[in-house]
Design a protein around this motif. Structure first.
Motif, short mmCIF file in Angstrom:
data_model
loop_
_atom_site.label_atom_id
_atom_site.label_comp_id
_atom_site.label_asym_id
_atom_site.label_seq_id
_atom_site.Cartn_x
_atom_site.Cartn_y
_atom_site.Cartn_z
N VAL B 46 0.85 -1.20 0.21
CA VAL B 46 0.19 0.10 0.07
C VAL B 46 0.82 1.10 0.10
CG1 VAL B 46 -1.85 1.11 1.02
CG2 VAL B 46 -1.93 -1.07 1.23
N ALA B 47 2.00 1.24 0.92
CA ALA B 47 2.74 2.25 0.90
C ALA B 47 3.55 2.64 -0.46
CB ALA B 47 3.79 2.12 1.80
N ALA B 210 8.95 7.66 4.87
CA ALA B 210 9.26 7.14 6.17
C ALA B 210 8.61 5.68 6.17
CB ALA B 210 8.76 7.92 7.50
N LEU B 211 7.51 5.57 5.81
CA LEU B 211 6.67 4.20 5.74
C LEU B 211 7.40 3.31 4.64
CD1 LEU B 211 3.07 4.96 6.64
CD2 LEU B 211 4.90 4.17 7.96
N PRO B 328 -1.28 -1.20 7.55
CA PRO B 328 -1.74 -0.78 6.24
C PRO B 328 -2.87 0.15 6.12
CG PRO B 328 -1.90 -3.29 6.36
CD PRO B 328 -1.68 -2.81 7.74
N ALA B 329 -3.73 0.24 7.17
CA ALA B 329 -4.73 1.19 7.24
C ALA B 329 -4.22 2.60 7.42
CB ALA B 329 -5.80 1.07 8.25
N ALA B 330 -3.13 2.49 8.30
CA ALA B 330 -2.36 3.75 8.51
C ALA B 330 -1.74 4.33 7.43
CB ALA B 330 -1.34 3.62 9.56
N VAL B 331 -1.28 3.60 6.47
CA VAL B 331 -0.71 4.26 5.21
C VAL B 331 -2.10 4.53 4.40
CG1 VAL B 331 0.65 3.71 3.21
CG2 VAL B 331 1.07 2.27 5.22
N LEU B 332 -3.15 3.77 4.41
CA LEU B 332 -4.42 4.35 3.66
C LEU B 332 -4.56 5.40 4.10
CD1 LEU B 332 -6.00 2.57 1.56
CD2 LEU B 332 -7.51 1.87 3.31
N ILE B 440 3.73 7.73 14.09
CA ILE B 440 4.12 8.76 13.08
C ILE B 440 2.51 9.34 12.46
CG2 ILE B 440 5.01 9.34 10.74
CD1 ILE B 440 7.15 6.96 11.46
N VAL B 441 1.88 8.52 12.48
CA VAL B 441 0.32 9.05 11.95
C VAL B 441 -0.32 9.93 13.04
CG1 VAL B 441 -2.03 8.32 11.28
CG2 VAL B 441 -0.04 7.14 10.41
#
Lengths: 167, 505
Positions: B46-47, B210-211, B328-332, B440-441
């Protein structure tokens, strides 16, 4: 392969976190409090990083204390389950990738830098197996094709489709 | 509800164009391939794809990312079944029965079960995504700075507690993640913090580089450490999912779907925990518990339903609170922000249709994995034979060019490199990555809301501890921390034992 971190590594980690947290806390304390701008003292920029730094010191100290309490200092630092080949592959991968991203990119045309990187990476990591199997020449051709195809495809997609000016 | 149906209909209509099908099938296939390659995770997929979808419209980009997310979780089960190596951490529980079935010559049947479980799990998760997101969003409208501060801390602490084996290391990773967001101009006075007069650092550390580093580059190093496992592909029997399985295991499916969704909602706790919790619950309730681990259809169904119910569950808090339920939801979530969408309590006020668009996207991703589960099983097995010496440099090239493409500055590439090496070292030392990502988020949310809250109360901390929702969150945080202290957990276990012993008398 599962590798459990050694107690010594945890102890070193604890010390590093304490040092990092203390550094953050000190820098936060010394940060401008914007008094000349008459800002509300509860909104000073160093407040939250200072708390996080202090928190990191506490957590690092807990990690170090837990490790020492578990006998980390008493045990002889015998290397357990050393994976020299794995370590070498890690260093080689890291070095090749960092060289590509910092030295090749920005100094050579993108397509050339990418072709060199993918070719060297593939050829280097395939070398031993290919030499044993007697397919060294074939391996080099495969690496070259993969490198050229990657450079061409990425350049085409990013430059022409995404309109990115490549480094 | 009628409003919801209208919005759902509109969302469906918005995607009624042929190109949607291309995006669904292409992105899901990419996700399946990423998931099937051992060592590469859904978060990394995802990232990386976030950087490659910047030029797309927001709806198309998020559709692609969701398809990659769901596809990667599904793809990982192939590797678990055929190689006994989880393609992604989410598929670890599937190894137990999936590979046992493959060794008995029932690899196709196992893949069929995996497809059915994935389909049912995602559908259950989607149902709750559509149901709960508006409710949670409305509820969160009453949140003030005090609640948001605790919510950010709650996310990091809970995620650290559940994401890895060592909560203390998880908390450290979470605090480091929170600190990373302190670098650069602060969100209230635009004062430059920790920039050391460096113009690039003054701009802050962007989340996506970063991700991509912490997951992409770190995973490339991790994958290259190991020598490639030879794919031992057993004879593949019929892979067609059987609807009879749905009726036979309906209790397991519903239970695992509920567990997976609930675990998805908990901040930072991802698909791997969902799969293990579903598997354990199914084993406890099963009449054939002795077959678990030796090739149980029910065990595999539970693991696959649980981990697939998690992605829709993880999106619920991401959309309604701005707090991601998994890595993955954090990247989303970050991708949504990049595309101009503002997830959080106001989403049901400002952009309610987007919530239903996400529901539709999840449905499309489900159809995507079902399509590949039926038609492309055998060709996809060849993915397992791809030489990593060719794939990994290509992944790294995409990490570099993807991070560069965001703002066209080399500083982002150096950030990616730093977080790649840092992330790899942390992983090797047993620090979980999910709390770091969540830190980070959520760092900015924590920073601004603590200071805003203190301004509102003129420095008083009382409302932080007395408002009803704050009390609940503080209690959970304190219990979470206290129960990790060995002396406290031992005392609690002893007290519980004596209580039950007393009850038995």
């Amino acid at each position: 392969m599962e590798r459990s971190p050694s107690a010594q590594a945890d102890l070193r980690g604890g010390v590093i976190w304490i040092a990092l947290g203390a550094g953050i806390a000190v820098l936060s304390w010394r940060m401008d409090r914007l008094e000349h701008m008459h800002v509300n003292p509860y909104t000073v920029p160093g407040l939250v990083p200072g708390l996080l730094g202090a928190g990191l010191v506490v957590l690092g100290a807990l990690l170090a204390w837990r490790t020492i309490h578990g006998g980390a200092l008493a045990r002889v630092a015998a290397p357990v389950g050393v994976d020299r080949i794995g370590d070498f592959r890690v260093v080689a991968t890291g070095a090749l990738c960092i060289l590509y991203a910092t030295l090749l990119i920005g100094h050579l045309p993108f397509w050339l830098a990418t072709t060199i990187f993918v070719f060297v990476f593939t050829a280097a990591f395939d070398y031993k197996e290919r030499r044993t199997a007697g397919t060294l020449a074939r391996g080099l051709v495969v690496a070259l094709i993969a490198a050229a195809a990657t450079a061409a495809a990425v350049s085409l997609v990013f430059e022409d489709l995404f309109l990115v000016r490549l480094p | 509800m009628p409003d919801g149906l209208i919005l759902f209909g509109r969302a469906l209509w918005q995607f009624a164009e042929p190109i949607t099908l291309v995006y669904i099938l292409g992105a899901t296939l990419l996700g399946v391939i990423i998931g099937a390659l051992p060592g590469l995770t859904a978060t990394m997929g995802v990232a990386l794809m976030t950087t490659l979808t910047l030029r797309m419209s927001s709806s198309q980009a998020i559709l692609v990312l969701i398809c990659v997310y769901v596809g990667a979780i599904y793809g990982g089960s192939r590797t678990a079944i055929l190689l006994n190596i989880p393609g992604t951490p989410a598929n670890a529980a599937s190894c137990l029965d999936g590979h046992a079935l493959a060794k008995q010559g029932l690899a196709g049947r196992a893949i069929g079960i995996s497809t059915t479980g994935s389909l049912m799990g995602t559908l259950i998760g989607i149902f709750f995504l559509a149901l709960f997101t508006p409710i949670l969003g409305d509820f969160a409208l009453s949140f003030q700075s005090f609640e948001f501060f605790w919510l950010a801390l709650f996310g990091v602490i809970i995620s650290a507690n559940l994401a890895g084996d060592d909560a203390l290391k998880g908390w450290i990773a979470g605090f480091v993640g929170l600190f990373v967001t302190m670098i650069g101009q602060d969100g209230i006075h635009a004062y430059e913090r920790f920039s050391f007069d460096n113009r690039d650092l003054a701009g802050g550390i962007s989340l996506i580089p970063a991700l991509v580093g912490a997951f992409g580059f770190a995973e490339v190093i991790g994958v290259m450490r190991e020598v490639q496992h030879k794919a031992i592909v057993h004879s593949i029997d019929s892979v067609l999912p059987r609807f009879g399985d749905v009726f036979r295991y309906w209790r397991t499916i519903i239970r695992s779907g509920l567990i997976g969704t609930a675990i998805g909602i908990i901040p930072g706790v991802g698909e791997d925990i969902a799969a293990w919790a579903s598997y354990a619950a199914a084993k406890r309730a099963s009449k054939e518990a002795d077959k678990f681990g030796k090739g149980s259809y029910e065990g595999l169904m539970a693991a696959e339903t649980g981990d697939h119910a998690c992605p829709p569950g993880a999106v619920i808090p991401a959309l309604s609170l701005g707090v991601p339920g998994s890595a993955p939801a954090a990247v989303l979530l970050a991708a949504m922000i990049i595309h101009g969408i503002r997830p959080g309590p106001l989403i049901m006020v400002e952009n309610p249709q987007f919530v239903y668009e996400v529901v539709v996207m999840m449905m499309f991703a489900t159809f995507g994995i079902y399509f590949y589960g039926i038609f492309l099983v055998r060709p996809l097995i060849s993915v397992l034979k791809l030489p990593r010496t060719v794939i990994m440099p290509i992944v790294f090239v995409l990490c570099v060019i993807g991070t560069y493409a965001i703002a066209q500055r080399l500083f982002d590439v150096y950030v990616m490199i730093f977080f790649g090496v840092f992330g790899y070292v942390l992983r090797e030392r047993g620090y979980p990555m999910a709390p770091l990502v969540l830190g980070i988020v959520l760092g900015d949310l924590l920073d601004k809301n603590l200071r805003r809250g203190l301004v509102i109360t003129d420095g008083s901390l009382v409302p932080f501890f007395t408002r009803p929702i704050c009390v609940v969150m503080v209690t959970i945080i304190l219990l979470t921390i206290l129960l990790k202290i060995p002396a406290v957990s031992t005392a609690v276990a002893r007290a519980r034992a004596s209580l039950f012993a007393g009850g038995a008398r």
